[in-house]
Scaffold this motif. Structure first.
Motif, PDB file in Angstrom:
ATOM      1  N   GLN A 107       7.068 -13.894  -2.931  1.00 34.49           N
ATOM      2  CA  GLN A 107       6.435 -13.527  -1.673  1.00 34.49           C
ATOM      3  C   GLN A 107       6.877 -12.155  -1.177  1.00 34.49           C
ATOM      4  O   GLN A 107       6.631 -11.809  -0.033  1.00 34.49           O
ATOM      5  CB  GLN A 107       6.773 -14.578  -0.612  1.00 34.49           C
ATOM      6  CG  GLN A 107       6.224 -15.959  -0.947  1.00 34.49           C
ATOM      7  CD  GLN A 107       4.710 -15.967  -1.029  1.00 34.49           C
ATOM      8  OE1 GLN A 107       4.027 -15.461  -0.149  1.00 34.49           O
ATOM      9  NE2 GLN A 107       4.172 -16.529  -2.102  1.00 34.49           N
TER      10      GLN A 107
ATOM     11  N   HIS B 114       4.462  -9.549   0.659  1.00 31.14           N
ATOM     12  CA  HIS B 114       4.060  -9.666   2.059  1.00 31.14           C
ATOM     13  C   HIS B 114       4.880  -8.752   2.962  1.00 31.14           C
ATOM     14  O   HIS B 114       4.484  -8.479   4.094  1.00 31.14           O
ATOM     15  CB  HIS B 114       4.195 -11.114   2.527  1.00 31.14           C
ATOM     16  CG  HIS B 114       3.176 -12.028   1.914  1.00 31.14           C
ATOM     17  ND1 HIS B 114       1.819 -11.801   2.005  1.00 31.14           N
ATOM     18  CD2 HIS B 114       3.315 -13.165   1.196  1.00 31.14           C
ATOM     19  CE1 HIS B 114       1.168 -12.761   1.377  1.00 31.14           C
ATOM     20  NE2 HIS B 114       2.053 -13.598   0.876  1.00 31.14           N
ATOM     21  N   THR B 115       6.023  -8.306   2.498  1.00 35.97           N
ATOM     22  CA  THR B 115       6.888  -7.452   3.324  1.00 35.97           C
ATOM     23  C   THR B 115       7.282  -6.181   2.587  1.00 35.97           C
ATOM     24  O   THR B 115       8.313  -5.589   2.880  1.00 35.97           O
ATOM     25  CB  THR B 115       8.158  -8.210   3.739  1.00 35.97           C
ATOM     26  OG1 THR B 115       8.822  -8.688   2.565  1.00 35.97           O
ATOM     27  CG2 THR B 115       7.822  -9.381   4.652  1.00 35.97           C
TER      28      THR B 115
ATOM     29  N   SER C 290      -2.327  -7.603   4.736  1.00 38.74           N
ATOM     30  CA  SER C 290      -1.566  -8.769   5.195  1.00 38.74           C
ATOM     31  C   SER C 290      -0.365  -8.347   6.020  1.00 38.74           C
ATOM     32  O   SER C 290      -0.065  -8.936   7.056  1.00 38.74           O
ATOM     33  CB  SER C 290      -1.110  -9.595   3.989  1.00 38.74           C
ATOM     34  OG  SER C 290      -0.256 -10.648   4.381  1.00 38.74           O
ATOM     35  N   VAL C 291       0.334  -7.290   5.564  1.00 35.00           N
ATOM     36  CA  VAL C 291       1.495  -6.793   6.290  1.00 35.00           C
ATOM     37  C   VAL C 291       1.092  -6.317   7.680  1.00 35.00           C
ATOM     38  O   VAL C 291       1.724  -6.664   8.685  1.00 35.00           O
ATOM     39  CB  VAL C 291       2.176  -5.663   5.502  1.00 35.00           C
ATOM     40  CG1 VAL C 291       3.228  -4.958   6.355  1.00 35.00           C
ATOM     41  CG2 VAL C 291       2.824  -6.215   4.241  1.00 35.00           C
ATOM     42  N   CYS C 292       0.026  -5.530   7.766  1.00 37.19           N
ATOM     43  CA  CYS C 292      -0.422  -4.996   9.055  1.00 37.19           C
ATOM     44  C   CYS C 292      -0.818  -6.120  10.008  1.00 37.19           C
ATOM     45  O   CYS C 292      -0.484  -6.081  11.199  1.00 37.19           O
ATOM     46  CB  CYS C 292      -1.599  -4.041   8.848  1.00 37.19           C
ATOM     47  SG  CYS C 292      -1.187  -2.524   7.957  1.00 37.19           S
ATOM     48  N   GLN C 293      -1.539  -7.097   9.503  1.00 37.63           N
ATOM     49  CA  GLN C 293      -1.984  -8.196  10.356  1.00 37.63           C
ATOM     50  C   GLN C 293      -0.803  -9.011  10.869  1.00 37.63           C
ATOM     51  O   GLN C 293      -0.807  -9.463  12.021  1.00 37.63           O
ATOM     52  CB  GLN C 293      -2.952  -9.080   9.578  1.00 37.63           C
ATOM     53  CG  GLN C 293      -4.295  -8.415   9.292  1.00 37.63           C
ATOM     54  CD  GLN C 293      -5.176  -9.250   8.399  1.00 37.63           C
ATOM     55  OE1 GLN C 293      -4.839 -10.380   8.045  1.00 37.63           O
ATOM     56  NE2 GLN C 293      -6.314  -8.699   8.009  1.00 37.63           N
ATOM     57  N   ARG C 294       0.211  -9.208  10.039  1.00 36.30           N
ATOM     58  CA  ARG C 294       1.392  -9.960  10.467  1.00 36.30           C
ATOM     59  C   ARG C 294       2.105  -9.236  11.609  1.00 36.30           C
ATOM     60  O   ARG C 294       2.511  -9.843  12.598  1.00 36.30           O
ATOM     61  CB  ARG C 294       2.347 -10.148   9.286  1.00 36.30           C
ATOM     62  CG  ARG C 294       1.914 -11.215   8.307  1.00 36.30           C
ATOM     63  CD  ARG C 294       2.605 -11.045   6.971  1.00 36.30           C
ATOM     64  NE  ARG C 294       4.052 -11.101   7.101  1.00 36.30           N
ATOM     65  CZ  ARG C 294       4.776 -12.208   6.977  1.00 36.30           C
ATOM     66  NH1 ARG C 294       4.173 -13.361   6.748  1.00 36.30           N
ATOM     67  NH2 ARG C 294       6.092 -12.176   7.089  1.00 36.30           N
ATOM     68  N   TYR C 295       2.252  -7.916  11.489  1.00 36.44           N
ATOM     69  CA  TYR C 295       2.989  -7.159  12.497  1.00 36.44           C
ATOM     70  C   TYR C 295       2.219  -7.066  13.805  1.00 36.44           C
ATOM     71  O   TYR C 295       2.792  -7.189  14.888  1.00 36.44           O
ATOM     72  CB  TYR C 295       3.317  -5.761  11.968  1.00 36.44           C
ATOM     73  CG  TYR C 295       4.315  -5.761  10.834  1.00 36.44           C
ATOM     74  CD1 TYR C 295       5.295  -6.747  10.729  1.00 36.44           C
ATOM     75  CD2 TYR C 295       4.272  -4.775   9.848  1.00 36.44           C
ATOM     76  CE1 TYR C 295       6.195  -6.746   9.686  1.00 36.44           C
ATOM     77  CE2 TYR C 295       5.183  -4.772   8.800  1.00 36.44           C
ATOM     78  CZ  TYR C 295       6.142  -5.761   8.728  1.00 36.44           C
ATOM     79  OH  TYR C 295       7.045  -5.759   7.701  1.00 36.44           O
TER      80      TYR C 295
ATOM     81  N   HIS D  83       0.026  -9.182  14.876  1.00 36.21           N
ATOM     82  CA  HIS D  83       0.045 -10.521  15.474  1.00 36.21           C
ATOM     83  C   HIS D  83       1.366 -10.753  16.198  1.00 36.21           C
ATOM     84  O   HIS D  83       1.384 -11.305  17.320  1.00 36.21           O
ATOM     85  CB  HIS D  83      -0.173 -11.573  14.391  1.00 36.21           C
ATOM     86  CG  HIS D  83      -0.070 -12.982  14.888  1.00 36.21           C
ATOM     87  ND1 HIS D  83      -1.041 -13.564  15.686  1.00 36.21           N
ATOM     88  CD2 HIS D  83       0.900 -13.927  14.736  1.00 36.21           C
ATOM     89  CE1 HIS D  83      -0.685 -14.794  15.979  1.00 36.21           C
ATOM     90  NE2 HIS D  83       0.488 -15.041  15.422  1.00 36.21           N
ATOM     91  N   ARG D  84       2.463 -10.352  15.606  1.00 41.91           N
ATOM     92  CA  ARG D  84       3.770 -10.513  16.250  1.00 41.91           C
ATOM     93  C   ARG D  84       3.832  -9.694  17.539  1.00 41.91           C
ATOM     94  O   ARG D  84       4.402 -10.131  18.537  1.00 41.91           O
ATOM     95  CB  ARG D  84       4.873 -10.080  15.292  1.00 41.91           C
ATOM     96  CG  ARG D  84       5.090 -11.034  14.136  1.00 41.91           C
ATOM     97  CD  ARG D  84       6.056 -10.498  13.125  1.00 41.91           C
ATOM     98  NE  ARG D  84       7.375 -10.281  13.705  1.00 41.91           N
ATOM     99  CZ  ARG D  84       8.392  -9.749  13.032  1.00 41.91           C
ATOM    100  NH1 ARG D  84       8.235  -9.383  11.774  1.00 41.91           N
ATOM    101  NH2 ARG D  84       9.557  -9.587  13.618  1.00 41.91           N
TER     102      ARG D  84
ATOM    103  N   GLU E 157       1.952 -11.548  20.220  1.00 46.29           N
ATOM    104  CA  GLU E 157       2.723 -12.679  20.726  1.00 46.29           C
ATOM    105  C   GLU E 157       3.810 -12.215  21.686  1.00 46.29           C
ATOM    106  O   GLU E 157       4.089 -12.861  22.701  1.00 46.29           O
ATOM    107  CB  GLU E 157       3.334 -13.452  19.552  1.00 46.29           C
ATOM    108  CG  GLU E 157       2.329 -14.209  18.706  1.00 46.29           C
ATOM    109  CD  GLU E 157       1.572 -15.240  19.516  1.00 46.29           C
ATOM    110  OE1 GLU E 157       2.213 -15.979  20.279  1.00 46.29           O
ATOM    111  OE2 GLU E 157       0.336 -15.290  19.393  1.00 46.29           O
TER     112      GLU E 157
END
Length: 321
Positions: free
Chosen positions: A11, A14-15, A91-96, A98-99, A102
């Motif tokens: 994985q 993803h980072t 995926s990386v951009c969307q994760r960051y 989203h964080r 939040e």
């Protein structure tokens, strides 16, 4: 691929820190003379193709890794990432982002609407930032130090908005700003020297602004493209001020233009986030946050951000909410 093989898939993609890859590890198709790698014109194009996953197997096998540290297996990791998951960067951009959303939700409070605190802007054409930073190519791209993705720092957004407001708000007949405008600017940005302030105003103690400008992060995978700038008078730009009057530092047509390739971004979308600072002394006036984020979008639309805005780079349009 069966379920066991899928679950065993590493994985790390993803980072993956693309900024670290670009600044510390450098892929090149020319491995004959690593000492001259920063002078090669195809290196930027090669990295661009790498990020888009368009390298052939033959090109992958021929490429070498120039590194300032250890990392013999890094090229295999990057290659497998691009071959197995073309949407790794997205995926990386969307994760960051989203964080970040939040975090904004937890800090904003019940009296602030999320659509007022978070905006999305899309680049009209191309974007580039950090060209003057040191790099093997002599030109650079500004990456987030920990997230490893291109971005706009919150401090830059704050400065862009401040200069936009100062340049667009008219002075009164006395050549000064209205007191209400000065109060607003001091509340938003903190202590600052404004034209037309009196001696009494200069005695105000330093204070922090009542708003936090978060880093603007890309919301999706962007396209890396190669562009070229061709300075015709390099010697004049570098030494004209100190060696004026010399033949080689005079801007004339006999100088050889020097094409310089550099990385730029297309399909670049940024998430903007602004919030009242927790612990600020004054309650946020109704509608002020929405005004600030709207003006920030206007500043990015009319004033631009990053380098080369004079030739059309770095202009954004607010995305429909």
């Amino acid at each position: 691929m069966n379920d066991n093989a899928q679950s065993a898939k590493p994985q790390w993609h993803h980072t993956l820190n693309w900024g670290l890859l670009y600044n510390k590890y450098f892929l090149t198709s020319n491995h004959q003379n690593l000492a001259q790698i920063g002078k090669e014109t195809d290196t930027t194009r090669f990295f661009s193709l790498m990020c888009q996953g368009h390298l052939s197997t033959k090109q992958w096998n021929e490429c070498k890794l120039l590194t300032v540290g250890t990392g013999a297996d890094l090229i295999k990791i990057v290659r497998n990432t691009l071959q197995d998951d073309q949407h790794a960067l997205s995926s990386v951009c969307q994760r960051y982002t989203h964080r970040q959303c939040e975090m904004v939700k937890r800090l904003k409070g019940a009296d602030i609407q999320e659509q007022d605190a978070i905006k999305t802007v899309t680049c009209n054409w191309r974007f580039v930032n950090g060209l003057s930073l040191p790099h093997l190519l002599e030109v650079n791209l500004f990456w987030h130090p920990t997230l490893g993705i291109p971005y706009l720092p919150g401090s830059a957004l704050k400065g862009i908005l401040k200069s936009f407001l100062i340049n667009t708000y008219p002075l009164n007949e006395a050549g000064k700003y209205d007191p209400d405008f000065i109060t607003f600017m001091q509340r938003v940005f903190g202590s600052y020297e404004y034209p037309g302030k009196s001696d009494i105003d200069h005695q105000t103690e330093n204070q922090a602004g009542d708003y936090i400008f978060f880093d603007a992060l890309p919301t999706q995978k962007m396209t890396f493209v190669t562009d070229i700038m061709t300075p015709h008078f390099g010697n004049w730009y570098q030494d004209g001020a100190t060696n004026a009057g010399q033949l080689n530092t005079t801007p004339n047509d006999w100088h050889d233009p020097v094409p310089i390739p550099f990385l730029a971004l297309e399909n670049f979308e940024l998430q903007l986030a602004v919030l009242p600072r927790p612990g600020s002394t004054e309650k946020t006036p109704a509608g002020e946050l929405a005004f600030i984020t709207d003006m920030l979008c206007s500043a990015l639309s009319y004033q631009g951000a990053g380098a080369k805005s004079a030739v059309g780079y770095g202009y954004f349009e607010a995305s429909p909410t």
